[in-house]
Design a protein around this motif. Structure first.
Motif, short mmCIF file in Angstrom:
data_model
loop_
_atom_site.label_atom_id
_atom_site.label_comp_id
_atom_site.label_asym_id
_atom_site.label_seq_id
_atom_site.Cartn_x
_atom_site.Cartn_y
_atom_site.Cartn_z
N LEU A 83 0.83 -1.21 0.00
CA LEU A 83 0.00 0.00 0.00
C LEU A 83 0.86 1.25 0.00
O LEU A 83 1.90 1.30 0.67
CB LEU A 83 -0.91 0.01 1.23
CG LEU A 83 -2.04 -1.02 1.27
CD1 LEU A 83 -2.70 -1.04 2.64
CD2 LEU A 83 -3.07 -0.72 0.19
N PRO A 84 0.44 2.29 -0.73
CA PRO A 84 1.17 3.56 -0.68
C PRO A 84 1.13 4.16 0.73
O PRO A 84 0.09 4.09 1.41
CB PRO A 84 0.42 4.45 -1.68
CG PRO A 84 -0.43 3.53 -2.49
CD PRO A 84 -0.72 2.35 -1.64
N LYS A 85 2.21 4.74 1.15
CA LYS A 85 2.28 5.32 2.50
C LYS A 85 1.26 6.44 2.69
O LYS A 85 0.75 6.66 3.79
CB LYS A 85 3.69 5.85 2.76
CG LYS A 85 4.76 4.77 2.79
CD LYS A 85 4.56 3.82 3.97
CE LYS A 85 5.68 2.82 4.09
NZ LYS A 85 5.61 1.76 3.06
N ALA A 137 -6.61 3.31 -1.43
CA ALA A 137 -6.05 2.05 -0.94
C ALA A 137 -6.64 0.86 -1.70
O ALA A 137 -5.92 -0.08 -2.05
CB ALA A 137 -6.31 1.91 0.55
N HIS A 138 -7.94 0.93 -1.99
CA HIS A 138 -8.58 -0.17 -2.72
C HIS A 138 -8.03 -0.28 -4.14
O HIS A 138 -7.81 -1.39 -4.64
CB HIS A 138 -10.09 0.04 -2.76
CG HIS A 138 -10.83 -1.12 -3.37
ND1 HIS A 138 -10.97 -2.33 -2.73
CD2 HIS A 138 -11.44 -1.26 -4.58
CE1 HIS A 138 -11.65 -3.16 -3.51
NE2 HIS A 138 -11.95 -2.54 -4.63
N LYS A 139 -7.78 0.84 -4.77
CA LYS A 139 -7.20 0.83 -6.11
C LYS A 139 -5.84 0.14 -6.10
O LYS A 139 -5.52 -0.66 -6.99
CB LYS A 139 -7.07 2.25 -6.64
CG LYS A 139 -6.54 2.33 -8.07
CD LYS A 139 -6.47 3.76 -8.55
CE LYS A 139 -5.90 3.82 -9.98
NZ LYS A 139 -5.78 5.23 -10.46
N SER A 140 -5.04 0.43 -5.09
CA SER A 140 -3.73 -0.21 -4.96
C SER A 140 -3.88 -1.71 -4.74
O SER A 140 -3.15 -2.52 -5.34
CB SER A 140 -2.95 0.42 -3.80
OG SER A 140 -1.76 -0.29 -3.56
N ILE A 141 -4.82 -2.10 -3.91
CA ILE A 141 -5.05 -3.53 -3.65
C ILE A 141 -5.52 -4.24 -4.91
O ILE A 141 -5.10 -5.37 -5.20
CB ILE A 141 -6.05 -3.71 -2.49
CG1 ILE A 141 -5.43 -3.22 -1.18
CG2 ILE A 141 -6.49 -5.16 -2.36
CD1 ILE A 141 -6.40 -3.15 -0.03
N GLN A 142 -6.39 -3.58 -5.68
CA GLN A 142 -6.84 -4.18 -6.95
C GLN A 142 -5.67 -4.41 -7.90
O GLN A 142 -5.60 -5.43 -8.57
CB GLN A 142 -7.88 -3.28 -7.61
CG GLN A 142 -9.26 -3.36 -7.00
CD GLN A 142 -10.25 -2.47 -7.71
OE1 GLN A 142 -9.95 -1.31 -8.01
NE2 GLN A 142 -11.44 -2.98 -7.97
N GLU A 143 -4.74 -3.46 -7.94
CA GLU A 143 -3.59 -3.58 -8.84
C GLU A 143 -2.66 -4.71 -8.43
O GLU A 143 -2.08 -5.39 -9.28
CB GLU A 143 -2.83 -2.25 -8.88
CG GLU A 143 -3.60 -1.12 -9.55
CD GLU A 143 -2.92 0.23 -9.37
OE1 GLU A 143 -1.91 0.30 -8.63
OE2 GLU A 143 -3.39 1.23 -9.97
N ASN A 144 -2.52 -4.92 -7.12
CA ASN A 144 -1.53 -5.88 -6.63
C ASN A 144 -2.13 -7.24 -6.25
O ASN A 144 -1.43 -8.26 -6.31
CB ASN A 144 -0.80 -5.30 -5.42
CG ASN A 144 0.09 -4.13 -5.78
OD1 ASN A 144 1.12 -4.29 -6.40
ND2 ASN A 144 -0.33 -2.92 -5.39
N TRP A 145 -3.40 -7.24 -5.86
CA TRP A 145 -4.00 -8.46 -5.33
C TRP A 145 -5.40 -8.70 -5.93
O TRP A 145 -6.20 -9.44 -5.36
CB TRP A 145 -4.13 -8.37 -3.80
CG TRP A 145 -2.84 -8.04 -3.12
CD1 TRP A 145 -2.39 -6.79 -2.78
CD2 TRP A 145 -1.82 -8.95 -2.70
NE1 TRP A 145 -1.16 -6.86 -2.18
CE2 TRP A 145 -0.78 -8.18 -2.11
CE3 TRP A 145 -1.69 -10.33 -2.76
CZ2 TRP A 145 0.36 -8.77 -1.60
CZ3 TRP A 145 -0.55 -10.91 -2.24
CH2 TRP A 145 0.47 -10.14 -1.67
#
Length: 440
Positions: A107-109, A377-385
């Motif tokens: 996740l981005p800080k 945060a959800h966008k980051s999780i979608q990209e990675n997981w």
């Protein structure tokens, strides 16, 4: 069972869009997301509903073509199940070696950063929308009151979300400010802040853990069979009354000092004193100004609307036929929080008034993420997981699945519906199956 119903806060499956070949496949998920038999899930999803079709005579020439069965963990199977349950996506099982720290580290800080302006903006949105709701109630003719109550109940749910951020230390850098704002935000709901905070922390620490999770739990079979009277109460509580069962949780759990550790009792008592003071002052003022019907119009009906969302958000985010509850020795944090939490999209006005509480997966990955950062945060999780996520859009079939299927605990199937175990007592469930639409 009273406590079981109270602690459980927070479709018969619709037909598939495409015909599915009948085939029995003995398989199970890895220990990542679920240990269950996909053939049981799939067959249940198919046979719950039968589409009505016009009688017609068609002459066809049958040709036998061998068809290889799809692997039980394949995308095709997950798509079939998602359509049956009312989901957009059912995620792949998360590998056993993935830890919660692995997910958090991606996740981005900046999503953990508290922004005072955005935090107080959420307070302004809730205060304004609640005031608008009360104005709507005061001016609406009787036939428009349900709309005014729906708006006001949703708006006051925003106060809960603000207190929710305070409890997770994601509202302000000042702990005293968080305690004050959280307590005040909960007062219109007659909800004691500190008792809820202590219980909710345990929900996050033990999400979808059997016995230990303080949110919705499957009913143990022995409890369901223990008493005919209790069985009927359970069936109604987990069936037609389920969208308001958080009222039982509110009353039985949060006002009982015996439910808390000795170190928590002092703070719990202060919260209870604040709630009783608000009731002692606020309710008589409402009654004096508007009478008993005014109390019903301006407080009770919006409060019931709030509890609808309190129950609905909680059960939708953690309850589905394919999402298992695990015993403590089998439970894994990453699998419970990433694989066992559901992201659900609601109409935009609900998401705005409720400050994106529906963007729930990142909130369970780390409760320290402020509500206004959940989408990033959800966008980051979608990209990675992304392939591991369970995602839905709020719809009738999704609610029907939860209310008519997700009942009694089964290690093999996750849930057994009431009407399979006690058909004679399950008229509320068969009624729901008949009256609730099947479309997603």
């Amino acid at each position: 069972m009273a406590c079981r119903l109270a602690d459980s806060m927070f479709l018969s499956k619709g037909p598939f869009h495409k015909p599915i070949r009948s085939q029995r496949i003995g398989a199970h998920y890895s220990s990542g997301i679920c240990n269950l038999k996909w053939d049981n899930l799939l067959q249940k999803g198919i046979k719950r509903q039968q589409c009505s079709r016009r009688n017609r005579t068609t002459f066809v020439q049958a040709i036998a073509i061998p068809v290889a069965p799809s692997p039980p963990n394949s995308a095709e199977y997950r798509k079939q199940l998602s359509e049956s349950y009312g989901f957009k996506q059912i995620g792949e099982p998360l590998p056993d070696n993935v830890t919660l720290k692995d997910v958090i580290d991606t996740l981005p800080k900046k999503v953990f950063e508290i922004d005072d302006v955005k935090a107080w903006k959420s307070v302004l949105i809730s205060a304004t929308s609640y005031a608008i709701g009360l104005f709507m109630i005061s001016k609406s003719p009787w036939y428009l009151l349900p709309l005014a109550w729906a708006w006001t109940g949703t708006a006051v749910t925003g106060f809960f979300v603000i207190g929710h951020d305070c409890a997770h230390k994601s509202f302000s850098r000042n702990k005293l400010v968080e305690d004050i704002v959280g307590t005040l935000a909960f007062l219109p709901l007659i909800y004691p802040y500190e008792p809820w905070r202590f219980k909710h922390d345990r929900h996050h620490a033990k999400t979808n853990m059997l016995v230990e999770d303080t949110a919705w739990q499957p009913i143990p079979k022995e409890e369901f069979d223990s008493s005919p009277v209790l069985r009927k109460a359970i069936i109604y509580g987990y069936g037609p009354f389920r969208p308001w069962m958080s009222i039982a949780h509110w009353w039985i759990v949060h006002f009982n000092l015996n439910q808390f550790r000795p170190s928590e009792v002092k703070r719990v008592a202060i919260s209870l004193a604040c709630v009783f003071a608000f009731m002692g002052i606020g309710w008589p003022l409402i009654l004096y100004k508007t009478g008993i019907m005014g109390w019903v119009k301006f407080w009770l009906m919006p409060w019931l609307g709030y509890h609808f969302w309190m129950s609905t958000f909680t059960m939708v985010h953690h309850t589905a036929p394919h999402i298992p509850f695990k015993s403590a020795d089998e439970w894994k944090a990453a699998q419970a929080q990433l694989n066992g939490t559901v992201h659900c999209d609601y109409p935009s006005w609900i998401e705005i008034l409720c400050h994106d509480i529906n963007v729930h997966i990142p909130h369970h990955i780390s409760p320290r993420i402020p509500s206004y950062n959940l989408r990033a945060a959800h966008k980051s999780i979608q990209e990675n997981w992304g392939k591991y996520l369970n995602e839905a859009t709020w719809n009738w079939r999704l609610m029907k699945t939860i209310m008519t299927v997700c009942h009694v605990y089964s290690k093999e199937q996750n849930y057994v519906p009431f009407d399979e175990l006690a058909p004679a007592d399950s008229l509320p469930i068969t009624f729901l199956k008949k009256v609730m639409p099947d479309y997603a």
